[in-house]
Design an enzyme around this catalytic site. Structure first.
Site, mmCIF file in Angstrom:
data_model
loop_
_atom_site.group_PDB
_atom_site.id
_atom_site.type_symbol
_atom_site.label_atom_id
_atom_site.label_comp_id
_atom_site.label_asym_id
_atom_site.label_seq_id
_atom_site.Cartn_x
_atom_site.Cartn_y
_atom_site.Cartn_z
ATOM 1 N N GLU A 172 14.170 9.152 -3.825
ATOM 2 C CA GLU A 172 14.358 8.031 -2.627
ATOM 3 C C GLU A 172 13.048 7.466 -2.261
ATOM 4 O O GLU A 172 13.069 6.290 -1.748
ATOM 5 C CB GLU A 172 15.149 8.679 -1.717
ATOM 6 C CG GLU A 172 14.756 9.986 -0.954
ATOM 7 C CD GLU A 172 15.234 11.338 -1.718
ATOM 8 O OE1 GLU A 172 14.961 11.252 -3.088
ATOM 9 O OE2 GLU A 172 16.097 11.794 -1.249
ATOM 10 N N HIS A 225 9.540 12.065 -4.811
ATOM 11 C CA HIS A 225 10.894 12.329 -4.692
ATOM 12 C C HIS A 225 11.705 10.934 -4.916
ATOM 13 O O HIS A 225 10.972 9.900 -4.551
ATOM 14 C CB HIS A 225 11.271 12.936 -3.267
ATOM 15 C CG HIS A 225 10.996 14.340 -3.176
ATOM 16 N ND1 HIS A 225 11.859 15.175 -2.697
ATOM 17 C CD2 HIS A 225 9.985 15.144 -3.697
ATOM 18 C CE1 HIS A 225 11.528 16.657 -2.820
ATOM 19 N NE2 HIS A 225 10.298 16.446 -3.216
ATOM 20 N N CYS A 253 16.350 16.301 0.415
ATOM 21 C CA CYS A 253 15.819 17.437 0.863
ATOM 22 C C CYS A 253 15.540 17.588 2.392
ATOM 23 O O CYS A 253 15.375 16.634 2.989
ATOM 24 C CB CYS A 253 14.611 17.926 0.289
ATOM 25 S SG CYS A 253 13.138 16.806 0.690
ATOM 26 N N CYS A 267 12.790 14.364 2.934
ATOM 27 C CA CYS A 267 13.384 13.247 2.603
ATOM 28 C C CYS A 267 14.308 12.863 3.803
ATOM 29 O O CYS A 267 14.655 11.777 4.115
ATOM 30 C CB CYS A 267 13.958 13.311 1.228
ATOM 31 S SG CYS A 267 12.909 13.358 -0.017
#
Length: 364
Positions: free
Chosen positions: A154, A152, A211, A281
């Protein structure tokens, strides 16, 4: 359907030949436009890659790409957070235009950048950028460091930030000469460790809500108001909010993590009896706001490095975001030098101006 233009190819999957041709054509036009625009109008990026390396992604990823620090007043945008959004999208587009691979399409991006106030003039420098929204399948996990579990945006960007901090540590300790375009941002503490200079701030931009807990709300409730950017006002309406959540292998969205579930085993994952779970996340960002961005290894040498601000490109809800990334841990005591960090939280106002190469996605 595949379209070849020079040394680049563009693929599409469609239900008809005409639709496939349209998708390939649109993608190729967007790609060429992006490269032409940035290739002829931007001259402040110093790219430490050869022409051959820029065409080989395996060579490219090991190179360092630096951008000249920019005075924040020269960045287009309304207010601080508008400038953050414009600066982050521009950084991505300039970088995307320099690589051979096609980068158009829907995606999530994340950018860490530092704001240096030591000279009295706010200078912004991007230090790490990530793009992605996938996790590894259980059958592909590896214990020799040959696979990335969480890709992901980040999370990928934070890996780059840690490499940046490690390089800064080597420079400040004399292990390496400073080849960067700005002064070292670390300084020594009385106890022999190092810390971020108090006039240097770390900011994070994510093109959509992380998320997990911060994204569990109806899209219609997303706002563009930055009323509570400084004074957080978390939303705590029911027992489902504030829970730790996990990204599920080959699944959509995240599920609450329960202590009553059977623990994951390598055999179970590899044989397909269990689905691999990865920390969401939102939970990882909240961990950074407690333990710092530097990670376990660098904690031996650095004091915690905390975010000064977190800006989203879309799907922003202050109450859910503030709860997810920090405020749900308000009652937990922490030993020094750790603290519960409450960064500025906001949404930027440049969504309608972003290039088509960075169309945002929703993640839950």
């Amino acid at each position: 359907m595949r379209l070849t233009m020079g040394d680049r190819t563009f693929d599409s999957v469609a239900t008809s030949k005409k639709s496939g041709q349209t998708k390939c054509g649109r993608t190729s036009i967007e790609d060429v436009t992006l490269r032409k625009f940035w290739g002829h109008s931007y001259a402040t990026a110093v790219v430490d890659v050869s022409q051959k390396a820029s065409r080989d992604p395996e060579i490219f990823v090991d190179k360092i790409i630096q951008f000249t620090p920019i005075h924040s007043s020269t960045i287009k945008g309304t207010g601080f957070f508008g400038k953050v959004g414009r600066f982050s999208y521009d950084t991505y587009n300039k970088l995307a235009a320099s690589v051979h691979l096609s980068t158009v399409g829907r995606k999530v991006i994340a950018v860490f950048f530092i704001e240096d106030l030591r000279s009295g003039i706010p200078l912004w420098s991007p230090v790490s950028l990530g793009s992605g929204n996938r996790t590894v399948n259980g059958e592909n996990i590896n214990f020799e460091g040959k696979s990335v579990n969480d890709s992901h945006a980040e999370i990928t960007a934070r890996r780059g930030l840690r490499r940046f901090l490690w390089k800064q540590l080597r420079i400040v300790t004399g292990k390496e000469t400073n080849s960067m375009l700005f002064d070292v941002v670390l300084e020594e503490t009385p106890d022999g460790k190092y810390k971020l200079n108090h006039k240097v701030r770390v900011h994070l931009f994510i093109s959509t809500a992380p998320c997990g807990d911060s994204a569990i709300f109806p899209i219609a409730e997303a706002t563009e108001s930055n009323e509570h950017a400084v004074a957080h006002n978390p939303t705590m309406e029911n027992e489902k909010q504030g829970l730790l959540r996990s990204k599920m292998e080959s699944g959509q969205g995240t599920n609450p993590t329960s202590v009553s579930e059977d623990p994951l085993t390598i055999d179970g994952i590899m044989m397909g009896h269990q689905r691999l779970k990865t920390m969401s996340c939102s939970d990882k960002v909240s961990r950074w706001n407690i333990l710092g961005l530097q990670g376990c290894l660098l904690s031996e040498f650095l004091e915690p490095v905390y975010l000064s601000s977190l800006t989203l490109g879309c799907l922003y809800h202050h109450g859910h975001l503030s709860r997810a990334v920090c405020c749900r841990y308000n009652d937990i005591p922490l030993p020094p030098p750790y603290k519960l960090n409450h960064p500025l939280l906001a949404v930027c106002q440049v969504r309608r101006q972003i290039a088509s190469s960075v169309r945002p996605m929703r993640r839950v």
